[in-house]
Design an enzyme around this catalytic site. Structure first.
Site: not given
Length: 518
Positions: A273, A336, A386
Site C-alpha cells: 500500500e 479502497k 489495508c
C-alpha cells in the site's frame, strides 16, 4: 436508593466479580498471537459465567461490559502507538481514545452477557442462547459505525486448520459459536453440576467440524495454471514515507528488491500500500521508473498509490492499487472501498469541524465505487487495501465478481513492533477459507505472506526488514458455499436472540397477568 444500591451489588461481591472479569479477559486476550495460544479461547468465558451466575440482566450486562473493556484494552493497546507515535497526538488524547474504543467494543460483550439471565427466564438452554448472543454481538460490531470486526473469538483459532475449515460454510462466526458452546459445556459440567452426558452434543459437533476440516484439507487445489508471485517488502520508515525528498530513495529500494526476483520470472510482482507515495497518474519521471521496472522484469506489477478522480465536477482522492502489464502499460486500478474513520476521512466532518484527520496526508479520501477485479495473465485479482482484509464481505464481493486470487496490500508500519501485525495476519487467513481463494499479502514493514485456499500460511516474512517473498500459487476454485449464502449463520443467530427476547417478554407478561388475579 437502597434498592438501587442492592441491585448493583454483584452476586459474588465486587472484588470477586472483578477478579473473575479479569481472568476472563486475560484468557480471551491470551488466545491471540504473537504471545498467546488458541487453547485459552476454550476457557475464556468460564470465569465470566461464574461471575454472572445468579445475576439480574442489568448486573450481567455490567459484568460482561467490564470483561470486554479489559479484554479490548489488552488487545488494542497498539492504538496508542498509532495515535501517539505516528499520529502525533499527546498522551492525554491517546489514552482516552484507546479506552473509549475499548469501551465501545465492550458493549457487545455486555450484550452477550445480558442474555445469560434473560435466557434462563425464557427457559432457553444456555448452550443455545450464549453462542447466539456472542455471534450477534460480533455481527453488530462488524456493521455499526462502519464496523470494526477485530479479534473475534474465532479468529484466535487461525493456526488450527482442521477446526477453521467450516468458515466456508459459516464464516468466522461458526467457529466463534463452537468455542462459546465449548465454554458453556465445560462450565456446566465442572462448575454447575450438570451431568457429563451434556458434553456429548458438544463433542459430536466438534468431531463433525474436525471431520469436515480434515476432508476439506485433503482436497487438492483447483486445477489450472500455477502462478509465480513475488512480494516486495520495502520497510520504508513511516516518518519519511510521504516526504518528497525521500521519494526517489523509496523507488530505489523497491526497484532493487524487485530486480532480485528476475531469476524466478514471476508472473506478478506486488508492492505494498502507498509504495508509490505520489500520484502515479501524473506521468512524472517517478511514474516512468515504475513502468520501466515492469517492462524490465516482464511481469505484471501491482502497487499502491493515491489516485485522483473527478466525480460530479469535484476532485475525489482515493487510496488505490494500480496494475501494470509486462509491457508497462496500465491494466487496471482498484480503489479502497472501506476507509478508516479518522485515518482516511472524518465521519460527519461538517458537524465536527474541530476534528482533524489522525493521519496527515493529501486530503480526505473517498471510497471506491465497486469491487472490480484486475486482469492478470491467466486469472484475475481482487485487491484488499489495508484493513479491508478483516471484512469478509469485501473479499466475497471480489470473488463473486470473478477474482480467483486475492491480494492484500497494506502498510502495517503504523502498528510499530506490537501484536497488531500478527493479529491482522491471523484474521486475513479466514478470507482464503471463506472464498476458497489464495491470498498474497505485501506489507511495507511486514508481515508479508502467501496463504493458500485452505488458510495455510505457506511462507511469511519477519517484521521491519526489507525482504522479497517469492512462491507459487494456484488460482482458487471459489467452490465455497459462503460465497452464495454469506453470513446467513450470523443473521440466524440474531433471529435466535430476538426470539429469546420475545419469549422472555411473554413469560414476564404471563407472570404479571397471573399475579393480577391473586
Amino acid at each position: 436508593m437502597i434498592g438501587m444500591s442492592h441491585d448493583m451489588d454483584f452476586p459474588r461481591g465486587r472484588r470477586t466479580s472483578f477478579l473473575l472479569c479479569l481472568a476472563s479477559a486475560l484468557c480471551y486476550a491470551g488466545a491471540f498471537p504473537p504471545y498467546g495460544h488458541p487453547v485459552f479461547a476454550w476457557i475464556a468465558l468460564i470465569p465470566l459465567l461464574i461471575a454472572v451466575k445468579g445475576s439480574t440482566p442489568r448486573q450481567a450486562f455490567t459484568i460482561g461490559w467490564l470483561t470486554g473493556w479489559i479484554t479490548y484494552a489488552l488487545l488494542l493497546y497498539w492504538v496508542m502507538i498509532v495515535m501517539g507515535q505516528y499520529g502525533h497526538l499527546p498522551w492525554y488524547a491517546t489514552i482516552p481514545l484507546w479506552l473509549g474504543l475499548s469501551a465501545w467494543l465492550a458493549l457487545f460483550h455486555g450484550l452477550a452477557a445480558y442474555f445469560i439471565p434473560v435466557a434462563s427466564r425464557a427457559r432457553v438452554p444456555l448452550a443455545l442462547a450464549l453462542p447466539a448472543a456472542v455471534v450477534t454481538g460480533d455481527l453488530l460490531r462488524s456493521w455499526l459505525l462502519t464496523g470494526f470486526p477485530w479479534a473475534m473469538l474465532g479468529h484466535s483459532q487461525a493456526p488450527w486448520l482442521p477446526l477453521i475449515q467450516i468458515a466456508d460454510l459459516t464464516g468466522v462466526y461458526g467457529i466463534t459459536a463452537l468455542i462459546v458452546l465449548g465454554n458453556v459445556t465445560l462450565y456446566q459440567v465442572f462448575f454447575d453440576g450438570a451431568p457429563r452426558r451434556r458434553s456429548m452434543v458438544t463433542l459430536a459437533l466438534l468431531g463433525l467440524t474436525l471431520g469436515y476440516g480434515t476432508y476439506r484439507l485433503s482436497q487438492p487445489h483447483a486445477s489450472g495454471s500455477v502462478m509465480t508471485v513475488s512480494l516486495v517488502q520495502g520497510n520504508i520508515d513511516q516518518s519519511v514515507k510521504w516526504s518528497p525528498e525521500y521519494r526517489e530513495t523509496t523507488l530505489d529500494i523497491f526497484t532493487t528488491l524487485s530486480r532480485s526476483t528476475a531469476a524466478q520470472h514471476p508472473a506478478l510482482v506486488v508492492w505494498p500500500e502507498s509504495a508509490a507515495p505520489f500520484f502515479f497518474q501524473e506521468g512524472s519521471p517517478s511514474s516512468q521508473r515504475i513502468r520501466a521496472i515492469s517492462r524490465e522484469l516482464g511481469s505484471n506489477l501491482l502497487f499502491g498509490s493515491p489516485a485522483l478522480e473527478q466525480r460530479d465536477g469535484r476532485p475525489h482522492y482515493l487510496n488505490s492499487a494500480f496494475l501494470l502489464g509486462p509491457d508497462g502499460q496500465n491494466r487496471g486500478r482498484a480503489d479502497k472501498l472501506h476507509l478508516v474513520p479518522f485515518g482516511e476521512y472524518v465521519p460527519l466532518a461538517s458537524l465536527m469541524p474541530f476534528v482533524t484527520k489522525l493521519v496527515a496526508g493529501i486530503g480526505d479520501f473517498s471510497p471506491g465505487t465497486a469491487a472490480r477485479p484486475l486482469p492478470l495473465t491467466t486469472s484475475s485479482a481482487g485487491v484488499l487495501v489495508c484493513y479491508e482484509a478483516v471484512f469478509p464481505e469485501i473479499a466475497r464481493q471480489y470473488c463473486q465478481n470473478g477474482s480467483r486470487v486475492l491480494v492484500n496490500i497494506t502498510n502495517d508500519a503504523w502498528f510499530g513492533r506490537s501484536s497488531a501485525p500478527y493479529q491482522h495476519l491471523a484474521m486475513t487467513v479466514f478470507r482464503t477459507i471463506e472464498t476458497r481463494t489464495p491470498l498474497i499479502r505485501a506489507a511495507n514493514t511486514g508481515i508479508s505472506a502467501i496463504i493458500d485456499q485452505h488458510g495455510r500460511v505457506c511462507s511469511q516474512t519477519g517484521l521491519f526488514i526489507p525482504a522479497v517473498l517469492t512462491g507459487v500459487i494456484t488460482p482458487g476454485s471459489a467452490d465455497s458455499p459462503y460465497l452464495r449464502i454469506g453470513d446467513l449463520f450470523a443473521w440466524s443467530a440474531l433471529l435466535v436472540c430476538i426470539g429469546i427476547l420475545i419469549l422472555q417478554y411473554r413469560q414476564k407478561k404471563g407472570t404479571n397477568d397471573t399475579s393480577s388475579f391473586k
